[in-house]
Design a protein around this motif. Sequence first.
Motif, short mmCIF file in Angstrom:
data_model
loop_
_atom_site.label_atom_id
_atom_site.label_comp_id
_atom_site.label_asym_id
_atom_site.label_seq_id
_atom_site.Cartn_x
_atom_site.Cartn_y
_atom_site.Cartn_z
N VAL A 184 0.84 -1.20 0.00
CA VAL A 184 0.00 0.00 0.00
C VAL A 184 0.88 1.26 0.00
CG1 VAL A 184 -1.59 1.34 1.49
CG2 VAL A 184 -1.96 -1.12 1.16
N VAL A 185 1.90 1.20 0.82
CA VAL A 185 2.81 2.34 0.99
C VAL A 185 3.60 2.59 -0.30
CG1 VAL A 185 4.97 2.93 2.15
CG2 VAL A 185 3.02 2.14 3.48
N ARG A 186 4.05 1.52 -0.92
CA ARG A 186 4.86 1.66 -2.14
C ARG A 186 4.06 2.39 -3.21
NH1 ARG A 186 7.91 -1.89 -6.14
NH2 ARG A 186 9.45 -0.33 -6.74
N LYS A 187 2.76 2.07 -3.30
CA LYS A 187 1.90 2.73 -4.30
C LYS A 187 1.69 4.20 -3.97
CE LYS A 187 -1.30 -0.80 -5.47
NZ LYS A 187 -2.66 -1.17 -5.16
N ALA A 188 1.68 4.52 -2.69
CA ALA A 188 1.38 5.90 -2.27
C ALA A 188 2.60 6.82 -2.36
CB ALA A 188 0.84 5.90 -0.84
N LEU A 189 3.79 6.25 -2.20
CA LEU A 189 5.01 7.07 -2.17
C LEU A 189 5.41 7.50 -3.58
CD1 LEU A 189 7.47 5.30 0.30
CD2 LEU A 189 6.71 7.68 0.45
N LYS A 190 5.99 8.69 -3.66
CA LYS A 190 6.57 9.08 -4.94
C LYS A 190 7.91 8.34 -5.12
CE LYS A 190 6.81 13.66 -4.31
NZ LYS A 190 7.26 15.06 -4.10
N GLY A 191 8.43 8.29 -6.34
CA GLY A 191 9.71 7.62 -6.58
C GLY A 191 10.78 8.24 -5.70
N GLY A 192 11.50 7.40 -4.98
CA GLY A 192 12.55 7.91 -4.10
C GLY A 192 12.04 8.41 -2.77
N GLY A 193 10.73 8.34 -2.56
CA GLY A 193 10.14 8.81 -1.30
C GLY A 193 10.67 8.03 -0.10
N VAL A 194 10.55 8.63 1.06
CA VAL A 194 11.12 8.04 2.28
C VAL A 194 10.06 7.23 3.03
CG1 VAL A 194 12.21 8.54 4.51
CG2 VAL A 194 12.79 9.92 2.50
N PHE A 195 10.49 6.04 3.47
CA PHE A 195 9.65 5.20 4.32
C PHE A 195 10.26 5.17 5.72
CE2 PHE A 195 9.12 1.29 6.61
CZ PHE A 195 7.76 1.07 6.57
N VAL A 196 9.40 5.29 6.72
CA VAL A 196 9.85 5.12 8.10
C VAL A 196 8.93 4.13 8.81
CG1 VAL A 196 10.30 6.22 10.33
CG2 VAL A 196 10.68 7.51 8.24
N GLY A 197 9.53 3.11 9.41
CA GLY A 197 8.76 2.14 10.19
C GLY A 197 9.15 2.27 11.66
N VAL A 198 8.16 2.23 12.53
CA VAL A 198 8.39 2.32 13.97
C VAL A 198 7.93 1.00 14.57
CG1 VAL A 198 7.81 3.58 16.09
CG2 VAL A 198 7.89 4.80 13.89
N THR A 199 8.87 0.24 15.17
CA THR A 199 8.50 -1.07 15.70
C THR A 199 9.06 -1.25 17.12
OG1 THR A 199 10.44 -1.95 14.56
CG2 THR A 199 8.32 -2.34 13.51
N PRO A 200 8.23 -1.70 18.05
CA PRO A 200 8.74 -1.90 19.40
C PRO A 200 9.62 -3.13 19.58
CG PRO A 200 6.35 -2.25 19.31
CD PRO A 200 6.77 -1.79 17.96
N THR A 201 9.46 -4.17 18.76
CA THR A 201 10.29 -5.37 18.97
C THR A 201 11.17 -5.66 17.74
OG1 THR A 201 8.78 -7.01 18.00
CG2 THR A 201 8.39 -6.41 20.31
N VAL A 202 12.27 -6.39 17.99
CA VAL A 202 13.16 -6.76 16.88
C VAL A 202 12.48 -7.74 15.93
CG1 VAL A 202 15.45 -6.32 17.84
CG2 VAL A 202 14.30 -8.45 18.37
N ASN A 203 11.58 -8.54 16.44
CA ASN A 203 10.89 -9.50 15.57
C ASN A 203 10.09 -8.77 14.50
OD1 ASN A 203 10.83 -10.08 18.58
ND2 ASN A 203 10.83 -12.15 17.73
N GLN A 204 9.41 -7.68 14.95
CA GLN A 204 8.63 -6.89 13.98
C GLN A 204 9.58 -6.18 13.00
OE1 GLN A 204 6.92 -4.98 17.39
NE2 GLN A 204 4.87 -5.13 16.51
N LEU A 205 10.68 -5.69 13.53
CA LEU A 205 11.66 -4.98 12.69
C LEU A 205 12.15 -5.91 11.57
CD1 LEU A 205 14.72 -3.04 14.10
CD2 LEU A 205 14.98 -4.65 12.25
N GLU A 206 12.52 -7.14 11.97
CA GLU A 206 13.08 -8.08 10.99
C GLU A 206 12.07 -8.41 9.89
OE1 GLU A 206 15.71 -11.58 12.29
OE2 GLU A 206 13.82 -12.52 11.74
N ARG A 207 10.84 -8.65 10.32
CA ARG A 207 9.82 -9.01 9.34
C ARG A 207 9.53 -7.83 8.40
NH1 ARG A 207 4.33 -12.30 10.89
NH2 ARG A 207 3.65 -12.46 8.73
#
Length: 260
Positions: A184-207
């Motif tokens: 969903v995010v890839r479709k919404a972002l412009k080319g080269g746009g920045v993605f930021v993910g906020v995750t409380p656990t390393v398991n979520q980060l890895e996935r």
Amino acid sequence: VALGDRIKLGDYVLLYLDLERRWLAQVGEGSFHTHVGVVALEALEGLEYGSPIYTSLGRRLWVLKPTVEDFVMKSERRTQIVYPKDGGLILVKAGLGPGDRVLEIGTGSGALTTIMANVVRPDGHIYTYEVRREFLEMARRNIARLGLEPYVTFHLSDAKAGVEERDVDLCVVDIGDPWEVVGVVRKALKGGGVFVGVTPTVNQLERLVEALRSAGFVAIESVELLARKLEARAGRTRPATRMIGHTAYLTFARSTLEEE
Ligand SMILES: C[S@@+](CC[C@H](N)C(=O)[O-])C[C@H]1O[C@@H](n2cnc3c(N)ncnc32)[C@H](O)[C@@H]1O
């Protein structure tokens, strides 16, 4: 002092005794109660920021203009929030500035929404998605206290089902299963746009990182920021014994266009 710099009815002020005892109060009718006495809220009108005010018990409080950090840390909170230290890095890594358009998935208490709306105004905008009405309404109240509502559009909707926005500069995802919205995010972002993910656990980060790689994101970096306070006193300055040991891991990435 210009008239506009004076405290007006309806303004929020920080009543400061010391770092542990500071209160956010709105100038208006009635009184504000603290354990060091009562402050008449009308008495604040017309004061200059930086003025002292005395409580009914004769204690001096300093009347300060609240910063975004004061608003965020004193906001109504019923979710985890993005802390100022993490919000600061997000702003710089995203290069966020006036005029930028941001998609946010997971409004929560609106702490990050506040931090970003304050920076993209007056011409930019935050489009934020939240599935729980009570959180959305709480975030709206928190954001209204800074007068930032004109720069935020709230969607009560599950972002997994898609988002309306296209060509956004930045997308921030702070939900439990962020990998579910990478498409969903890839479709919404412009080319080269920045993605930021906020995750409380390393398991979520890895996935999340694996999903970003599969979806063609580049420049994927994950970081953790530890902020340790210092107690500065002449001749015996040292770190504070207590600290907030964990807030969230941050993952940054850049979107790419499909190869021909
Ligand atoms: C940790 S909170 C976000 C906190 C926010 N960043 C802040 O600084 O206040 C996560 C929020 O995401 C919402 N959420 C979870 N899944 C969602 C989805 N698929 N679409 C929209 N919101 C979602 C939850 O209801 C929750 O309020």
